[in-house]
Scaffold this active site. Structure first.
Site, PDB file in Angstrom:
ATOM      1  CE1 TYR A   1      -3.691   2.435   0.242  1.00 45.17           C
ATOM      2  CE2 TYR A   1      -2.486   3.383   2.094  1.00 45.17           C
ATOM      3  CZ  TYR A   1      -3.502   3.458   1.147  1.00 45.17           C
ATOM      4  OH  TYR A   1      -4.322   4.558   1.104  1.00 45.17           O
TER       5      TYR A   1
ATOM      6  CE  LYS B   1       0.223   6.370   7.955  1.00 44.71           C
ATOM      7  NZ  LYS B   1      -1.196   6.182   7.805  1.00 44.71           N
TER       8      LYS B   1
ATOM      9  CG  ASP C   1       5.569   3.903   1.462  1.00 41.84           C
ATOM     10  OD1 ASP C   1       5.718   4.741   2.380  1.00 41.84           O
ATOM     11  OD2 ASP C   1       4.477   3.673   0.917  1.00 41.84           O
TER      12      ASP C   1
END
Ligand SMILES: Cc1ncc(COP(=O)(O)O)c(C=O)c1O
Length: 461
Positions: free
Chosen positions: A159, A285, A258
């Protein structure tokens, strides 16, 4: 929850939830009139409706009906200090009073970049955007521009946000045999993206090498999460990430880590823990201190064309790139998240894992709390989960149990991701961790009738 979970154990859990969250139910009905399904973020939706949270304090959340929850969602791991951390609040207030975004270069953006580069050894140079999605999108663009090649390899079940190119094998096809075939997993994405993407199974160096051997001429980069997050909480096997680095070097393709989910696990990201230096890294984040932020960066030579004065510059815009208030919040937050705190909350993660595993054992359940450091995930069934395909098969076989458990945990004051992912924040102490483990044990009793009926394979004889 699907309509087949509307009887007995399930309906008791759902009814209790609805009784406790009356005000949320009313807002949900109102929301449906102006937003499809009343929702604007798929990952935070759950049935019968999501609780509407009114405020957060430290590691606690309060919904509109004043129910209190220990927050293990932490906005999908992004709230490293929980809610309203005093240093972050002050930084935001002070910056707001001087203007949220001044539309110009800012000292605080430079300080933030210096902080990121000092922490993550692969980040020689960084650029900012406003989400993790943008960060991976731009890292992939940087790799294509540098290599002059178009294709990117991603992992089955990987993802990387919601831009078109990474809507390929977001969900693994558990039913398929052999190697995962590239498939678009989101409607509305043009078929043309498949021409620019290839897919490899996580934790399988042979499959990756076969793919690179045949196609490396056209491949710009491999992008992967060091731990598959949304793909099921799959950890890299010993030597896997090092092996991927070697293959990238052998076949002359770039490696993008990532670290959007995993940056919280080590001061320098998982790349520091495993001693692997990718060419490019995406982060997001918690680096925005609770405000939207993404960053991508890496080797100087790859990032150089983003300089506006570069003869072959890659123009990269964004109205809010590097905006003052997000940078100020991010700086305050990162300063308060040093090595000691990283270790402390990783240890709390281990304590939560142990507590959950004791609860599963006592309940005679075939399930296991897994995960690295401060991010915990439940794996349903026995045996190691090595790939996204295995994770999905286990998840599918658990039917609606995770959703039901998520709701029952909420009924008892524990808020997690609906996929039963738990993220620790720094305001938590052993008290909250032990409380969550105790609530898990109680909740397993409540969902047992559902398991007898629908998932007997998860109960020991
Ligand atoms: C590994 C990974 N990459 C990318 C993203 C996308 O980030 P954002 O939601 O900020 O666009 C996420 C979000 O959860 C993620 O976990």
């Amino acid at each position: 929850m699907s309509s087949n979970v509307d009887e007995n154990a399930a309906s008791t859990v759902i009814e209790t939830f609805m009784q406790r969250t009356h005000a949320s139910g009313e807002w949900d009905a109102r929301a449906k009139k102006s937003m499809p399904g009343g929702d604007t973020r798929a990952a935070s939706y759950y049935t019968p409706y999501p609780a509407y949270m009114a405020r957060g304090e430290g590691c606690y959340l309060y919904d509109l009906d004043e129910n209190r929850y220990i927050d293990f969602l932490n906005n999908y791991t992004s709230l490293i200090h929980g809610h309203a951390h005093p240093a972050t609040v002050s930084a935001i207030q002070e910056q707001a009073a001087r203007g949220t975004v001044l539309g110009s270069a800012a000292e605080v953006t430079v300080e933030h970049a210096e902080m990121l580069c000092s922490r993550v050894s692969s980040l020689e140079s960084v650029r900012y955007c406003n989400s993790g999605t943008e960060a991976t999108h731009l890292a992939m663009r940087a790799a294509r521009a540098f290599t002059g090649k178009d294709t990117i390899v991603k992992m089955d079940g990987g993802y990387h946000g919601s831009h078109d190119y990474v809507q390929v094998n977001v969900q693994s096809d558990a039913a398929e045999d052999g190697l995962p075939r590239p498939r678009i997993t989101t409607r509305g994405v043009p078929a043309a993206v498949l021409e620019g993407m290839r897919v490899a199974p996580f934790n399988d160096l042979d499959a990756l090498e076969n793919l690179l051997r045949v196609h490396s001429d056209g491949i710009a980069a491999i992008i992967l999460e060091p731990v598959l997050g949304s793909g099921g909480g799959v950890e890299p096997e010993q030597g896997y990430l090092q092996g991927v680095r070697q293959l990238a070097d052998t076949y002359d393709v770039l490696l993008i880590f990532d670290e959007i989910l995993t940056f919280r696990l080590d001061v320098g990201g998982v790349q520091a823990s495993v001693g692997v230096t990718p060419d490019l890294t995406s982060v997001a984040k918690f680096i925005g201190g609770g405000l939207p932020l993404g960053a991508f960066g890496g080797r100087q030579d790859i990032m150089a064309p983003f300089a506006p004065t570069h003869p072959q510059t890659i123009p990269h815009n964004g109205t809010f790139n590097g905006n003052n208030i997000t940078m100020a919040a991010g700086m305050a937050t990162m300063k308060a998240y040093g090595a000691e705190e990283v270790v402390r909350i990783n240890d709390l993660g281990q304590r939560l894992k142990d507590g959950f595993n004791r609860a599963f054992q006592a309940a005679g359940m075939r399930a296991r709390a897994a995960g690295l450091g401060s991010i915990i995930r439940i794996h349903w069934g026995e045996g190691e989960i090595r790939t996204a395909r295995e994770a999905k098969a286990a998840q599918d076989a658990a039917r609606d149990l995770p959703k039901l458990l998520h709701l029952e945990l909420m009924n008892r004051g524990i808020f997690s991701a609906p996929r039963c992912q738990f993220a620790i924040s720094t305001p938590m102490t052993e008290r909250e961790i032990d409380a969550a483990a105790a609530v898990m044990a109680q909740s397993l009793d409540v969902v047992r009738p559902y398991m007898i009926e629908h998932t007997p394979h998860l109960l020991q004889d």
